[in-house]
Design a protein around this motif. Structure first.
Motif, short mmCIF file in Angstrom:
data_model
loop_
_atom_site.label_atom_id
_atom_site.label_comp_id
_atom_site.label_asym_id
_atom_site.label_seq_id
_atom_site.Cartn_x
_atom_site.Cartn_y
_atom_site.Cartn_z
N ALA B 66 -55.42 19.23 -47.19
CA ALA B 66 -54.76 19.74 -48.22
C ALA B 66 -54.11 18.31 -48.95
CB ALA B 66 -53.46 20.48 -47.49
N VAL B 68 -51.34 17.21 -51.82
CA VAL B 68 -50.19 17.59 -52.46
C VAL B 68 -49.49 16.73 -53.13
CG1 VAL B 68 -49.81 19.37 -50.53
CG2 VAL B 68 -48.77 17.01 -50.43
N ARG B 232 -53.02 8.30 -44.64
CA ARG B 232 -51.53 8.39 -44.32
C ARG B 232 -51.16 7.37 -43.02
NH1 ARG B 232 -50.25 14.40 -43.49
NH2 ARG B 232 -52.54 14.42 -42.74
N GLY B 233 -50.25 6.75 -43.19
CA GLY B 233 -49.74 5.90 -42.08
C GLY B 233 -50.49 4.41 -42.29
N ALA B 237 -51.07 3.00 -38.63
CA ALA B 237 -51.34 4.21 -37.81
C ALA B 237 -52.63 4.45 -37.32
CB ALA B 237 -50.98 5.55 -38.74
N ASP B 335 -46.60 -1.41 -35.20
CA ASP B 335 -46.27 -0.28 -34.59
C ASP B 335 -46.68 0.89 -35.65
OD1 ASP B 335 -45.28 1.66 -33.06
OD2 ASP B 335 -43.20 0.99 -32.89
N TRP B 336 -46.56 2.02 -35.36
CA TRP B 336 -46.77 3.23 -36.08
C TRP B 336 -45.57 3.45 -37.27
CZ3 TRP B 336 -49.60 8.11 -34.91
CH2 TRP B 336 -50.70 7.80 -33.93
N LEU B 337 -46.02 3.30 -38.35
CA LEU B 337 -44.77 3.82 -39.88
C LEU B 337 -43.38 3.34 -39.12
CD1 LEU B 337 -45.90 5.37 -42.04
CD2 LEU B 337 -44.82 7.23 -41.32
N ALA B 341 -40.99 7.05 -43.86
CA ALA B 341 -42.09 8.01 -44.40
C ALA B 341 -42.23 8.04 -45.85
CB ALA B 341 -41.86 9.60 -44.12
N LEU B 342 -43.55 8.03 -46.22
CA LEU B 342 -43.80 8.05 -47.72
C LEU B 342 -44.34 9.54 -47.82
CD1 LEU B 342 -46.02 4.74 -48.29
CD2 LEU B 342 -43.47 5.23 -48.84
N PRO B 343 -43.50 10.33 -48.56
CA PRO B 343 -44.04 11.65 -48.65
C PRO B 343 -44.80 11.98 -49.92
CG PRO B 343 -41.72 11.52 -49.36
CD PRO B 343 -42.11 10.30 -49.04
N ARG B 344 -45.82 12.75 -49.69
CA ARG B 344 -46.76 13.36 -50.65
C ARG B 344 -47.19 12.14 -51.36
NH1 ARG B 344 -43.59 17.68 -53.96
NH2 ARG B 344 -45.95 17.86 -54.74
N CYS B 346 -50.55 11.83 -50.82
CA CYS B 346 -52.07 12.46 -50.84
C CYS B 346 -52.07 13.95 -50.77
CB CYS B 346 -52.97 11.69 -49.89
SG CYS B 346 -52.62 12.29 -48.19
#
Ligand SMILES: Nc1ncnc2c1ncn2[C@@H]1O[C@H](COP(=O)(O)OP(=O)(O)OP(=O)(O)O)[C@@H](O)[C@H]1O
Ligand SMILES: Nc1ncnc2c1ncn2[C@@H]1O[C@H](COP(=O)(O)OP(=O)(O)OP(=O)(O)O)[C@@H](O)[C@H]1O
Ligand SMILES: [Mg+2]
Ligand SMILES: [Mg+2]
Ligand SMILES: [Mg+2]
Ligand SMILES: [Mg+2]
Ligand SMILES: [Mg+2]
Ligand SMILES: [Mg+2]
Lengths: 346, 346
Positions: B66, B68, B232-233, B237, B335-337, B341-344, B346
């Protein structure tokens, strides 16, 4: 899915937040603890960027549908099973055996995890019952007020059945038109929740996977010309579409068209025509007259087709009209969605 | 698509309304006048419930995403081309040749048709350039305030390349880690629009279809173990995921990791780590040391891999740590993220 998160999601009280769509630990936790266990199958478990599937030989068929139904839960179903059935049905009515589904989720920040879990369990049950696994997925989260709970897009792949050659473009004058059951149940189940209508017997969605029914019909009547699931826009839209694709006319017999009395009553109350209302588990079959009885018997022999009926005929008409002999003995045009739009019915 | 609507859509001033998703004339008009001409191909033109595709033989691969992203238009791309590239890339990094895409649209009431047309033209151009047609679609409309402009879900089908056997689970100690170009461009292109940052040279998304690049790398280095698109990430990530899937550790060399100076500056300003930021046209390759030079040369020989670099090594580590030798001569965990968070994106 890899498991690198030790804490457990709070499936009772927890809610979706933006981190669940950010590609980091929270997303891995959501997928690993909620989606993956419910939808489990060997392909989804691969955990790569998509699914690697077995050897396949044949003509592929693909179909996709976004699902935005509101409310998420309704009598007879929810957005989860609906999204599985809808795409299986579009693959099946192409004359194909549905093999695999994918599922993409757009979640609104604040969504209760308990709602999400219910929806995903329902998808899982529908997918298991149909024998069509969800092999890969995606999860995005948007801010509160930028979506409406849950949107689900499913895509299906299938392989064309040997000899199957159906299309909306193949209807011919002389063909017979069958439906597998009463019309308008799904749309009116949604509308009665939205409008707060209540009936002695509540209206229940007909949502169902039709691939078994399609298979039985094609076995019994291999000469079938057209198969369709009359979803948005109902029977009217579907028949008008077919009339234009095939360059033919249609004559329906209103007295033969099955509509439950509660659906008819609700439609009258809301000023809707049951022929314009969406179905999610009904099959439209257009078949040469010589195979019509065989097709109708096959429909009626299946649990999803017990109330199947012969509702009309394809005729030559270079205006591509869909007309109906009414119960009163008159004749009227069946136009596309004369009534107002019914938004977010699927 | 059938043409039964004589009036023309107003592509300059018109807007999406609920009738465009209702399954009636308005939807047929929108599909017939806006989507179908732009995306035209023989499969989409069939106009049935899905697409009937040619004979296919091989192991199928499916991927879905998806999209968004907000804003819809950003330097270097838009949600349209992004949604084509993203799914092509997920099919490609599975070791498959992408063959077909489907596209499902969720549109918000009030969306300017001119924006929709721009997005669809961009999808069409990306699909043509990649040689991967959009063979079937779906269009739903939700009320104003129940979505955010346009959401697009694309699903891809491909066939596994002969001999290709890559997975995030196949990294081995001794393997070499390559990236095809600078990291963080896509995410920071979006963030700089959102945050109103401006630089001498604007940051441009790296969004691109990677299947050609993947094909060249696999031809040159058929022993490649892992391919991924670090979306993402970001790289962090992706590498943490692979480390867990494969049960290995990773040691990166910060000095070798390409990051554009504008991206580094924007990241510093926003308190982000470029390794956590999404890419949409970068390829991560993990390859046995013996084929590392061949893979790197193949990357660099392709227009999308000119700035490819060797950035680290896979090591034995039963804690599955991703570590980095810093430019300062120290060592740190990746480490992971760790960042917000960086929303939206993609
Ligand atoms: N809702 C879900 N249900 C089941 N599996 C999911 C779901 N969302 C993601 N997955 C699975 O998790 C894995 C990782 O998905 P993810 O979307 O992170 O990969 P990607 O598409 O490569 O990344 P991006 O979406 O950032 O481009 C895939 O194997 C995918 O099938
Ligand atoms: N945005 C779009 N771009 C290109 N083609 C589209 C788009 N939306 C729909 N189509 C095409 O229009 C035809 C009809 O689509 P439609 O969604 O009405 O069928 P359906 O899925 O059977 O119905 P429903 O969505 O109500 O279940 C299909 O061939 C489909 O591929
Ligand atoms: Mg990916
Ligand atoms: Mg459908
Ligand atoms: Mg994804
Ligand atoms: Mg259909
Ligand atoms: Mg992806
Ligand atoms: Mg559809």
């Amino acid at each position: 899915m890899i498991s690198l998160v030790s804490s457990a999601l709070d499936l009772q009280q927890g809610r979706i937040d933006l981190s669940h769509g950010a590609g980091g630990r929270a997303m891995v936790q959501l997928i690993g603890q909620l989606f993956a266990p419910a939808l489990h199958n060997e392909f989804l478990a691969q955990g790569d960027d998509g699914a690697r599937l077995p050897l396949c030989h044949g003509r592929l068929v693909m179909a996709t549908d976004a699902h935005v139904v509101s409310p998420l839960f309704f009598p007879g179903g929810d957005i989860g099973c609906l999204s599985v059935h809808g795409t299986i049905n579009d693959v099946a009515v192409m004359g194909a055996r549905p093999l695999y589904l994918t599922a993409s989720f757009i979640l609104e920040e604040g969504l209760p995890l308990s709602d999400l879990a219910r929806v995903v369990e329902s998808m899982a049950a529908a997918s298991r019952a149909a024998g069509v696994p969800i092999v890969t997925g995606d999860t995005k989260v948007v801010q509160r007020g930028k979506a409406d709970g849950i949107f689900i897009t499913t895509t299906g792949v299938g392989v064309l059945r040997d000899g199957a050659d159906v299309s909306g473009a193949y209807a011919q004058p002389g063909d017979v038109i069958l439906v597998s059951g009463p019309l308008g149940d799904h749309g009116m189940a949604i509308m009665s929740v939205r409008e707060g209508l209540s009936f002695d017997a509540p209206i229940v969605s007909d949502t169902a996977a039709l691939h078994g029914l399609v298979s039985d019909v094609l076995d019994a009547a291999p000469g079938v010309h057209v198969l369709r699931d009359p979803t948005r826009g109902g029977l009217s839209a579907t028949l008008n579409e077919i009339a234009h694709q095939s360059g033919v006319g249609v004559v329906l017999q209103e007295a033969q068209i099955p509509v439950r009395s509660a659906v008819a009553a609700a439609c009258e109350l809301l000023g809707l025509d049951p022929l314009d209302v969406a179905n999610e588990g009904r099959l439209l079959v257009i078949v040469p007259a010589a195979q019509a009885d065989a097709a109708l018997s096959a429909l009626r022999a299946h649990p999803l087709g017990r109330e199947a009926a012969r509702i009309g005929d394809v005729v030559a008409d270079d205006r591509y009209f869909v007309q109906m002999h009414t119960r009163m003995g008159g004749q009227r045009m069946v136009d596309w969605l004369a009534a107002e739009a019914l938004p977010r019915i699927c």
